[in-house]
Design an enzyme around this catalytic site. Structure first.
Site, PDB file in Angstrom:
ATOM      1  N   CYS A 230      -2.351  -3.128  -9.231  1.00  0.00           N
ATOM      2  CA  CYS A 230      -0.889  -3.044  -9.691  1.00  0.00           C
ATOM      3  C   CYS A 230       0.041  -4.105  -8.713  1.00  0.00           C
ATOM      4  O   CYS A 230       1.010  -2.739  -7.942  1.00  0.00           O
ATOM      5  CB  CYS A 230      -0.367  -1.538 -10.769  1.00  0.00           C
ATOM      6  SG  CYS A 230      -1.658  -1.775 -11.767  1.00  0.00           S
ATOM      7  N   ALA A 231      -0.442  -4.723  -7.733  1.00  0.00           N
ATOM      8  CA  ALA A 231       0.145  -5.597  -6.743  1.00  0.00           C
ATOM      9  C   ALA A 231       1.978  -5.396  -7.174  1.00  0.00           C
ATOM     10  O   ALA A 231       2.589  -5.329  -5.395  1.00  0.00           O
ATOM     11  CB  ALA A 231      -0.774  -6.505  -6.520  1.00  0.00           C
ATOM     12  N   GLY A 234       4.000  -6.822  -3.920  1.00  0.00           N
ATOM     13  CA  GLY A 234       2.744  -7.044  -3.033  1.00  0.00           C
ATOM     14  C   GLY A 234       3.276  -6.294  -1.257  1.00  0.00           C
ATOM     15  O   GLY A 234       2.335  -6.919  -0.657  1.00  0.00           O
ATOM     16  N   GLY A 235       4.167  -5.630  -1.584  1.00  0.00           N
ATOM     17  CA  GLY A 235       4.222  -4.982  -0.255  1.00  0.00           C
ATOM     18  C   GLY A 235       3.003  -3.816   0.575  1.00  0.00           C
ATOM     19  O   GLY A 235       2.615  -4.140   1.392  1.00  0.00           O
ATOM     20  N   LYS A 236       1.833  -3.687  -0.614  1.00  0.00           N
ATOM     21  CA  LYS A 236       0.859  -2.874  -0.166  1.00  0.00           C
ATOM     22  C   LYS A 236      -0.104  -3.533  -0.287  1.00  0.00           C
ATOM     23  O   LYS A 236      -1.361  -3.601   0.859  1.00  0.00           O
ATOM     24  CB  LYS A 236       0.719  -0.986  -0.804  1.00  0.00           C
ATOM     25  CG  LYS A 236       1.438  -0.439  -1.292  1.00  0.00           C
ATOM     26  CD  LYS A 236       1.299   0.694  -2.268  1.00  0.00           C
ATOM     27  CE  LYS A 236       2.483   1.205  -3.247  1.00  0.00           C
ATOM     28  NZ  LYS A 236       3.262   0.731  -3.399  1.00  0.00           N
ATOM     29  N   ASP A 254      -1.052  -9.029 -10.835  1.00  0.00           N
ATOM     30  CA  ASP A 254      -0.906  -8.189 -11.631  1.00  0.00           C
ATOM     31  C   ASP A 254      -0.803  -8.531 -13.022  1.00  0.00           C
ATOM     32  O   ASP A 254      -0.606 -10.109 -13.277  1.00  0.00           O
ATOM     33  CB  ASP A 254       0.951  -8.049 -10.714  1.00  0.00           C
ATOM     34  CG  ASP A 254       1.581  -6.969 -11.338  1.00  0.00           C
ATOM     35  OD1 ASP A 254       1.992  -5.841 -10.582  1.00  0.00           O
ATOM     36  OD2 ASP A 254       2.551  -6.760 -11.820  1.00  0.00           O
ATOM     37  N   ASP A 301      -1.709   1.619  -7.673  1.00  0.00           N
ATOM     38  CA  ASP A 301      -0.527   2.126  -7.616  1.00  0.00           C
ATOM     39  C   ASP A 301      -0.074   2.148  -9.092  1.00  0.00           C
ATOM     40  O   ASP A 301       0.892   0.872  -9.363  1.00  0.00           O
ATOM     41  CB  ASP A 301       0.922   1.302  -6.661  1.00  0.00           C
ATOM     42  CG  ASP A 301       1.653   1.861  -6.406  1.00  0.00           C
ATOM     43  OD1 ASP A 301       1.902   3.016  -7.201  1.00  0.00           O
ATOM     44  OD2 ASP A 301       2.694   1.502  -5.989  1.00  0.00           O
ATOM     45  N   CYS A 354       5.107   6.564  -7.915  1.00  0.00           N
ATOM     46  CA  CYS A 354       6.550   6.872  -7.372  1.00  0.00           C
ATOM     47  C   CYS A 354       6.666   7.439  -8.220  1.00  0.00           C
ATOM     48  O   CYS A 354       8.302   7.861  -8.578  1.00  0.00           O
ATOM     49  CB  CYS A 354       6.748   5.603  -6.768  1.00  0.00           C
ATOM     50  SG  CYS A 354       7.430   4.274  -7.733  1.00  0.00           S
TER      51      CYS A 354
END
Length: 418
Positions: A230-231, A234-236, A254, A301, A354
């Site tokens: 679940c990009a 794209g931070g991770k 995604d 995520d 989160c």
């Protein structure tokens, strides 16, 4: 330097839209600024921060705004601006408005009812108090109701943390290393990053320290096949690609083409060439099925309530409900099931949210283990020790703003039995 009286009028207009909760507050604010291009940077900052201050303190501010003269929206706007700039910075106040703001400033916040001190919706406040008790909930809500600092991640392909810190100092920006993430930098204020060569050249990237830790516990290695399921923007993904030293294959999936589009400029700056973005229709898309049993590591995520990110997105607490969380639970379980099929024997699966709610976190992890005998839980204390992350956890990663100064994150690590 005082704010122009028109700033309060602009904030009134923004609040009228934001408080309808028809969409994310940051999107509403951005659209308003596009429609009012003559607003300067200082005025934009005051309007945006003022709107977020009202969202953070909605219950107490709505109560305060019941007194005083003028329209309710005007009073809310003044409270928001007084919060971010101080009463003395507000020009164009009537004597009555100034006196009213001074009276509000003298109120002892600790004497307010629990709901007004926490500024959380009743359903969420009740859940958190049942879960952690009143004192811990107030400590958490106090942290959630403060603006977050700016966290950066150093791109290890292009720089070392000490060099990035020195570069920021040269640019006149106060910064310090984050305590847990080895490539993290914390900036108390929010500089215009687009003006900094280090950012434009991809040496640093915006990413909360908690998010950096999630990428780290995936433990992606050189030459592996890795999926960020679940990009989003794209931070991770970028952190994983750098950890892989730009080798192997990293798929960034995604369901939102719009979210993935935000990855493109970030990817260009990063210097990564091992990332393969892909829009998928759903968790059982053919692009996903083709990788079944072939992948070394998967990060999920998962879409969640976002209640751990209230420092940045205070509107989320007013937009989520118990029903919306229940809908997410079904989606989270389905995505995790689908992602698990990708793993080869001995492969690692990381489930993360989160969120602060057990029904999105431990409950999903427990249900997954009950359903998948071919997977085992890797205790988080072992994962953290392996990664040399100085955090004390038991089975799961549970980051909290008032304890760890990160956004609220949860993570569970599973391994497919050999």
């Amino acid at each position: 330097m005082r704010l122009h009286p028109a700033v309060a009028t602009h904030l009134e207009e923004v609040l009228r839209e934001v408080l309808r909760f028809t969409g994310p507050a940051d999107v509403v604010v951005s659209r308003y600024f596009r429609e009012h291009p003559k607003l300067g940077p200082r005025e934009r900052g005051a309007v945006a921060e003022g709107a977020f201050a009202v969202l953070r303190n909605k219950l107490s501010y709505a109560s305060f705004a019941e007194s005083g003269t003028g329209s309710l929206m005007r009073r809310l706007a003044l409270l928001g601006l007084a919060d971010v700039a101080g009463i003395d910075a507000l020009a164009g106040l009537t004597t009555e408005e100034n006196d009213w703001l001074q009276r509000i400033a003298r109120i002892d916040r600790s004497s307010l009812p629990l709901a007004m001190r926490a500024n959380l919706p009743p359903w969420l406040l009740e859940k958190l108090v049942q879960q952690d008790g009143e004192e811990a909930t107030l400590a958490l809500s106090d942290a959630l109701n403060r603006p977050a600092p700016l966290d950066l991640r150093v791109n290890a392909l292009k720089a070392k943390r000490e060099d990035a810190l020195a570069g920021l100092a040269e640019a006149g920006i106060t910064a310090e290393p984050t305590p847990f993430a080895p490539l993290g930098i914390r900036v108390p204020k929010k500089p215009a990053l687009q003006n900094i060569p280090m950012f434009r050249e991809g040496l640093i990237e915006v990413q909360d320290e908690g998010s950096q830790l999630l990428a780290q516990i995936v433990a992606a290695r050189r030459g592996e096949m890795v999926v960020d399921f679940c990009a989003g923007a794209g931070g991770k993904t970028l952190a994983l690609g750098a950890a892989m030293r730009n080798t192997g294959r990293l798929y960034a999936f995604d369901v939102s083409e719009k979210r993935l589009a935000k990855l493109k400029p970030r990817l260009a700056r990063s210097g990564l060439s091992n990332v393969h973005p892909g829009v998928i229709a759903h968790e059982n898309d053919t692009k996903v099925k083709r990788l079944a049993g072939k992948v070394d590591r998967v990060l999920v995520d998962a879409p969640c309530s976002g209640l751990g990110t209230l420092r940045r997105n205070p509107d989320m607490k007013w937009r989520q409900t118990m029903d919306s969380v229940a809908e997410l639970n079904a989606k989270q379980a389905a995505i995790l099931d689908s992602a698990a099929r990708l793993l080869k024997a001995g492969g690692r699966l990381v489930y993360a949210t989160c969120s602060l709610l057990p029904e999105e976190n431990e409950a999903i992890a427990s249900a997954f283990l009950a359903k998948h005998a071919d997977f085992m839980l890797v205790p988080m204390r072992e994962v953290l020790a392996e990664q040399k992350i100085p955090l004390e956890m038991q089975d799961y990663l549970k980051l909290q703003p008032h304890v760890h100064q990160t956004d609220g994150f949860f993570a569970a690590v599973f391994e497919r039995r050999k």
